[in-house]
Design a protein around this motif. Structure first.
Motif, PDB file in Angstrom:
ATOM      1  N   LYS A   1       0.819  -1.211   0.000  1.00 14.00           N
ATOM      2  CA  LYS A   1       0.000   0.000   0.000  1.00 14.00           C
ATOM      3  C   LYS A   1       0.856   1.267   0.000  1.00 14.00           C
TER       4      LYS A   1
ATOM      5  N   GLU B   1       0.337   3.868   1.757  1.00 15.56           N
ATOM      6  CA  GLU B   1       0.549   4.299   3.139  1.00 15.56           C
ATOM      7  C   GLU B   1       1.743   3.583   3.774  1.00 15.56           C
TER       8      GLU B   1
ATOM      9  N   ARG C   1      -2.312   5.369  -8.180  1.00 13.55           N
ATOM     10  CA  ARG C   1      -2.382   6.153  -6.952  1.00 13.55           C
ATOM     11  C   ARG C   1      -1.033   6.681  -6.462  1.00 13.55           C
TER      12      ARG C   1
ATOM     13  N   SER D   1      -0.184  10.501  -6.755  1.00 16.36           N
ATOM     14  CA  SER D   1      -0.818  11.612  -6.056  1.00 16.36           C
ATOM     15  C   SER D   1      -0.014  12.149  -4.879  1.00 16.36           C
TER      16      SER D   1
ATOM     17  N   HIS E   1      -8.322   2.193  -6.196  1.00 16.57           N
ATOM     18  CA  HIS E   1      -7.635   3.417  -5.751  1.00 16.57           C
ATOM     19  C   HIS E   1      -7.547   3.542  -4.231  1.00 16.57           C
ATOM     20  N   GLN E   2      -8.641   3.330  -3.541  1.00 12.63           N
ATOM     21  CA  GLN E   2      -8.629   3.481  -2.089  1.00 12.63           C
ATOM     22  C   GLN E   2      -8.181   2.231  -1.364  1.00 12.63           C
ATOM     23  N   ARG E   3      -7.997   1.150  -2.094  1.00  9.46           N
ATOM     24  CA  ARG E   3      -7.630  -0.120  -1.447  1.00  9.46           C
ATOM     25  C   ARG E   3      -6.128  -0.238  -1.259  1.00  9.46           C
ATOM     26  N   TRP E   4      -5.368   0.299  -2.225  1.00  9.31           N
ATOM     27  CA  TRP E   4      -3.918   0.179  -2.154  1.00  9.31           C
ATOM     28  C   TRP E   4      -3.212   1.524  -2.252  1.00  9.31           C
TER      29      TRP E   4
END
Length: 328
Positions: A156, A158, A182, A185, A325-328
């Motif tokens: 990920k 994060e 992603r 960004s 997009h929001q998963r990884w």
């Protein structure tokens, strides 16, 4: 073949590297002869960066690399390996000083070297990123001359941002391709600011971005594209970048219309990644000589026009981002 600086290590590496998962295992049968021929072809094409792991074929990938480099002699390429996934169960508590040293010692034997160029924690459990002592164990292995540098392969964005807070983390390996945008960004900017090397993995979305797959394509039982379609064995994002197969096939047809004449879709997908200056090297796999040569040739392609880049971004937002997009 163009080169890029590998972050704070100062090493110059080919911008197209060689991902050695496929020659180890989990991609169907690849003979040792074909595996070695593919690696020779990549090196003959100017590749100077090889990425492997101790679990790729339970050491087979590392051993094949050692054999090829011994056969060739001369200046060695930069060889990165990984450690941690040999743990069973793969849990944070297993990331001990003793285990990491044992993994490193095994890779030293497999690769037949006295010091590893780069060791990456291999997609560790999330808790590991908050265990400062684990990174201290890696510092000790550097001090002992067992490894020259270390980094982390992450699932990920994060996790990548957290890992680069540790001052001696030199590299991050992250999934980055037309279907996984992603990192653009925030992550790539932050990595560049800290002079962190970034290795783009799964660049062809497990082969989807070659444009050669269809609804009728089948995979061998020992191919992760068969046994991990829904994340049964490891993170589902490793297989087809986590995009549902049918959704991805439809998107591939839209991408096909943007690929210039005389360029394969795989080369186009690799060139897309190289448009980002924050990428140090991209590591497509190759199962044979032709694939290795074709991948390497992507370095010589002209830049992708701005309107095409914008079209690919829009395609990602419309068709792919809702799934990943929001998963990884």
């Amino acid at each position: 073949m163009k080169s890029r600086t590998f972050g704070r290590t100062g090493a110059e590496v080919s911008e197209i590297g060689f991902g050695a998962w496929a020659i180890g295992g989990s991609w169907g049968d690849v003979s040792s002869q074909d595996a070695k021929a593919a690696l020779h072809a990549a090196l003959d094409s100017g590749v100077t960066f090889i990425d492997t792991a101790d679990v790729y074929g339970d050491g087979r990938s590392e051993q094949l690399i050692a054999q090829v480099l011994k056969e060739r002699g001369g200046q060695r390429p930069f060889v990165a390996t990984k450690a941690g996934r040999r743990l069973s169960p793969h849990v944070a508590s297993g990331y001990t000083r003793e285990n990491l040293r044992a993994f490193v010692e095994r890779s030293l034997r497999n690769l037949e070297v006295e010091c590893l160029d780069l060791v990456q924690l291999h997609c560790p459990p999330p808790e590991v990123y908050y265990q400062q002592e684990v990174f201290g164990y890696l510092d000790d292995l550097v001090s002992a001359g067992k490894i020259a540098h270390y980094g982390v392969s992450v699932e990920k964005v994060e996790e990548g941002l957290k890992a680069i807070e540790y001052p001696n983390v030199k590299s991050i390996q992250i999934i980055f391709n037309i279907f996984r945008q992603r990192p653009l960004s925030l992550f790539l900017d932050e990595a560049q600011r800290r002079d962190i090397a970034v290795i783009a993995r799964v660049p062809l979305a497990s082969g989807l971005l070659t444009g050669k797959m269809s609804a009728q394509t089948t995979f061998a039982a020992d191919d992760h594209r068969h046994f991990n379609r829904h994340g049964e064995a490891f993170d589902v994002g490793e297989t087809f970048s986590g995009v549902p197969y049918e959704v991805a096939l439809a998107a591939v047809e839209k991408i096909r219309a943007l690929v210039p004449e005389g360029v394969s879709m795989a080369q186009f997908a690799l060139r897309w990644i190289l448009m980002e200056s924050g990428i140090s090297t991209v590591i497509p796999g190759a199962r044979n000589v032709q694939q290795a040569q074709s991948n390497s040739a992507a370095s010589g392609l002209p830049p992708i026009p701005a309107d095409v880049m914008q079209a690919l971004w829009q395609l990602y937002l419309d068709d792919i981002a809702p799934y990943v997009h929001q998963r990884w």
